[in-house]
Scaffold this motif. Structure first.
Motif, mmCIF file in Angstrom:
data_model
loop_
_atom_site.group_PDB
_atom_site.id
_atom_site.type_symbol
_atom_site.label_atom_id
_atom_site.label_comp_id
_atom_site.label_asym_id
_atom_site.label_seq_id
_atom_site.Cartn_x
_atom_site.Cartn_y
_atom_site.Cartn_z
ATOM 1 N N GLY A 140 -9.627 -1.667 -6.551
ATOM 2 C CA GLY A 140 -8.198 -1.985 -6.559
ATOM 3 C C GLY A 140 -7.906 -3.150 -7.471
ATOM 4 O O GLY A 140 -8.595 -3.363 -8.471
ATOM 5 N N VAL A 141 -6.921 -3.930 -7.075
ATOM 6 C CA VAL A 141 -6.469 -5.061 -7.888
ATOM 7 C C VAL A 141 -6.666 -6.353 -7.107
ATOM 8 O O VAL A 141 -6.419 -6.395 -5.902
ATOM 9 N N THR A 142 -7.112 -7.387 -7.809
ATOM 10 C CA THR A 142 -7.221 -8.717 -7.203
ATOM 11 C C THR A 142 -6.340 -9.677 -7.980
ATOM 12 O O THR A 142 -6.382 -9.703 -9.213
ATOM 13 N N GLU A 157 6.276 -9.306 -6.000
ATOM 14 C CA GLU A 157 6.715 -8.090 -6.708
ATOM 15 C C GLU A 157 5.516 -7.255 -7.151
ATOM 16 O O GLU A 157 5.540 -6.027 -7.101
ATOM 17 N N LEU A 158 4.466 -7.928 -7.582
ATOM 18 C CA LEU A 158 3.260 -7.186 -8.002
ATOM 19 C C LEU A 158 2.625 -6.470 -6.809
ATOM 20 O O LEU A 158 2.179 -5.325 -6.918
ATOM 21 N N LEU A 159 2.606 -7.159 -5.671
ATOM 22 C CA LEU A 159 2.008 -6.543 -4.477
ATOM 23 C C LEU A 159 2.811 -5.318 -4.039
ATOM 24 O O LEU A 159 2.233 -4.288 -3.688
ATOM 25 N N VAL A 160 4.116 -5.434 -4.096
ATOM 26 C CA VAL A 160 4.966 -4.289 -3.726
ATOM 27 C C VAL A 160 4.725 -3.141 -4.706
ATOM 28 O O VAL A 160 4.578 -1.978 -4.303
ATOM 29 N N ALA A 161 4.644 -3.462 -5.990
ATOM 30 C CA ALA A 161 4.426 -2.416 -7.008
ATOM 31 C C ALA A 161 3.075 -1.725 -6.778
ATOM 32 O O ALA A 161 2.958 -0.508 -6.944
ATOM 33 N N CYS A 162 2.064 -2.482 -6.373
ATOM 34 C CA CYS A 162 0.749 -1.883 -6.074
ATOM 35 C C CYS A 162 0.847 -0.988 -4.835
ATOM 36 O O CYS A 162 0.250 0.085 -4.790
ATOM 37 N N THR A 169 -5.083 -3.994 -2.583
ATOM 38 C CA THR A 169 -4.815 -5.316 -3.154
ATOM 39 C C THR A 169 -5.620 -6.408 -2.449
ATOM 40 O O THR A 169 -5.812 -6.370 -1.231
ATOM 41 N N ALA A 170 -6.075 -7.351 -3.250
ATOM 42 C CA ALA A 170 -6.730 -8.550 -2.714
ATOM 43 C C ALA A 170 -6.076 -9.771 -3.349
ATOM 44 O O ALA A 170 -5.676 -9.724 -4.517
ATOM 45 N N ASN A 188 1.671 -7.040 2.458
ATOM 46 C CA ASN A 188 1.295 -6.172 1.334
ATOM 47 C C ASN A 188 -0.074 -6.529 0.759
ATOM 48 O O ASN A 188 -0.403 -6.127 -0.357
ATOM 49 N N VAL A 189 -0.841 -7.321 1.510
ATOM 50 C CA VAL A 189 -2.180 -7.705 1.045
ATOM 51 C C VAL A 189 -3.223 -7.016 1.923
ATOM 52 O O VAL A 189 -3.193 -7.142 3.148
ATOM 53 N N ASP A 190 -4.139 -6.283 1.301
ATOM 54 C CA ASP A 190 -5.176 -5.593 2.083
ATOM 55 C C ASP A 190 -6.347 -6.510 2.421
ATOM 56 O O ASP A 190 -7.022 -6.303 3.424
#
Ligand code: SF4
Ligand code: SF4
Length: 312
Positions: A140-142, A157-162, A169-170, A188-190
């Motif tokens: 994923g994305v960190t 906004e980036l977390l919502v977009a992910c 997301t991390a 919104n953070v995994d």
């Protein structure tokens, strides 16, 4: 404001990841391995080892901020002891207006700027290209830095977009932030990658520039809200590898309801070249990375408190 986007990252959370490095950090840790990330303002780096001494940047700089420093006792003067040859390129950072003209003229890549403004869409375009790799590897994305929580609107906004793209997301954080910021982003953070540097408050302030009670409190709250948290401890000889700090860290972590684990990361000094490129002193010069034996000893000690330890 970010300073890098790194693809195929395998050390910033599970699977293959894209790591987005935010600029700006409220801490100033002595061992910071991304010193170019501390400021919000783009930072000029000059890597002397790559410099060809061509002088193009000196001529190009509209502020007269760059000069060649001549050195007569250089090995390049073999033909004549009296020949003046440039030994280094020096930049007067007070005069520099960050116009970036010198970057365009430097063909060797010795001069670079770190830090640029980007939109959420621009970041997401890069992030989305790697989706097949995330899917294959449970990656994923960190969001890292610097400190991503220092730009809460952009991060959110980036977390919502992910989330919309179902990308894991991390967030890699020092934890030094108002709880309101965690409240804004946490759903919104995994996974949180959460730094734990030192337990003693006075010592923490001395080596990072900020106190630690808010960091410990935010960590406890995140865990109590049942978020997935992987704690990361950078083991730095002479700073936090003493028995007292290990005992206090272990006691505190063991008192938390549930952690994904504790990652023990050995200090390294490869950032020293960056400090030179930024014309800054590296305060830990001479500090050696911990030995394998010291890492294992610290890991075994933390394990004795029933903590799940991951060694890096
Ligand atoms: S960024 Fe502009 S002002 Fe600064 S050293 Fe380069 S050319 Fe000169
Ligand atoms: S920094 Fe680049 S442009 Fe300036 S002298 Fe070195 S190689 Fe030439």
């Amino acid at each position: 404001m970010i300073f890098d986007i790194k693809k195929y990252s395998i050390n910033d959370g599970p699977g293959i990841r894209t790591t987005v490095f935010f600029s700006g950090c409220p801490l100033s840790c002595l061992w910071c391995h991304n010193p170019e990330s501390i400021s919000f303002v783009p930072q000029l780096l000059h890597r002397q080892g790559r410099c060809l001494m061509c002088g193009a940047c000196v001529e190009a700089c509209p502020e007269g901020a760059i000069r060649l420093d001549f050195n007569t006792s250089n090995e390049r003067t073999a033909e004549s002891q009296n020949t003046m040859v440039p030994g280094a390129v020096l930049t007067d950072r007070q005069k520099c207006t960050r116009c970036q003209t010198c970057i365009a003229t430097c063909y060797s890549g010795a001069r670079q700027f770190s830090g640029r403004e980007v939109t959420v869409q621009e970041v997401m375009e890069q992030v989305k290209r790697e989706i097949p790799f995330y899917e294959e590897s449970d990656g994923g994305v960190t969001f890292s830095g610097g400190e991503p929580l220092i730009q809460p609107g952009f991060l959110s906004e980036l977390l919502v977009a992910c989330r919309e793209q179902e990308i894991h997301t991390a967030v890699d954080t020092s934890g030094f932030s108002n709880w309101n910021v965690f409240e804004k982003i946490r759903r919104n953070v995994d996974l949180f990658l959460y730094d734990l540097k030192l337990m003693d408050n006075a010592r923490h302030k001395e080596v990072t520039g900020v106190p630690n009670p808010v960091i410990l409190e935010n960590l406890r709250k995140l865990v109590e809200y049942q978020h997935k948290v992987l704690v990361r401890i950078p083991l730095i000889p002479g700073i936090n590898d003493d028995e007292e700090n290990l005992v206090e860290s272990a006691k505190f972590l063991a008192s938390l309801p549930k952690l994904e684990g504790v990652e023990l990361m050995g200090y390294h000094d490869i950032a020293q070249a960056k400090y030179e490129a930024l014309s800054r002193d590296y305060k830990l010069a001479g500090t050696k990375p911990p030995t394998e034996e010291a890492m294992l000893r610290a890991a075994e000690f933390l394990k004795s408190y029933n903590l799940k330890i991951i060694l890096r």
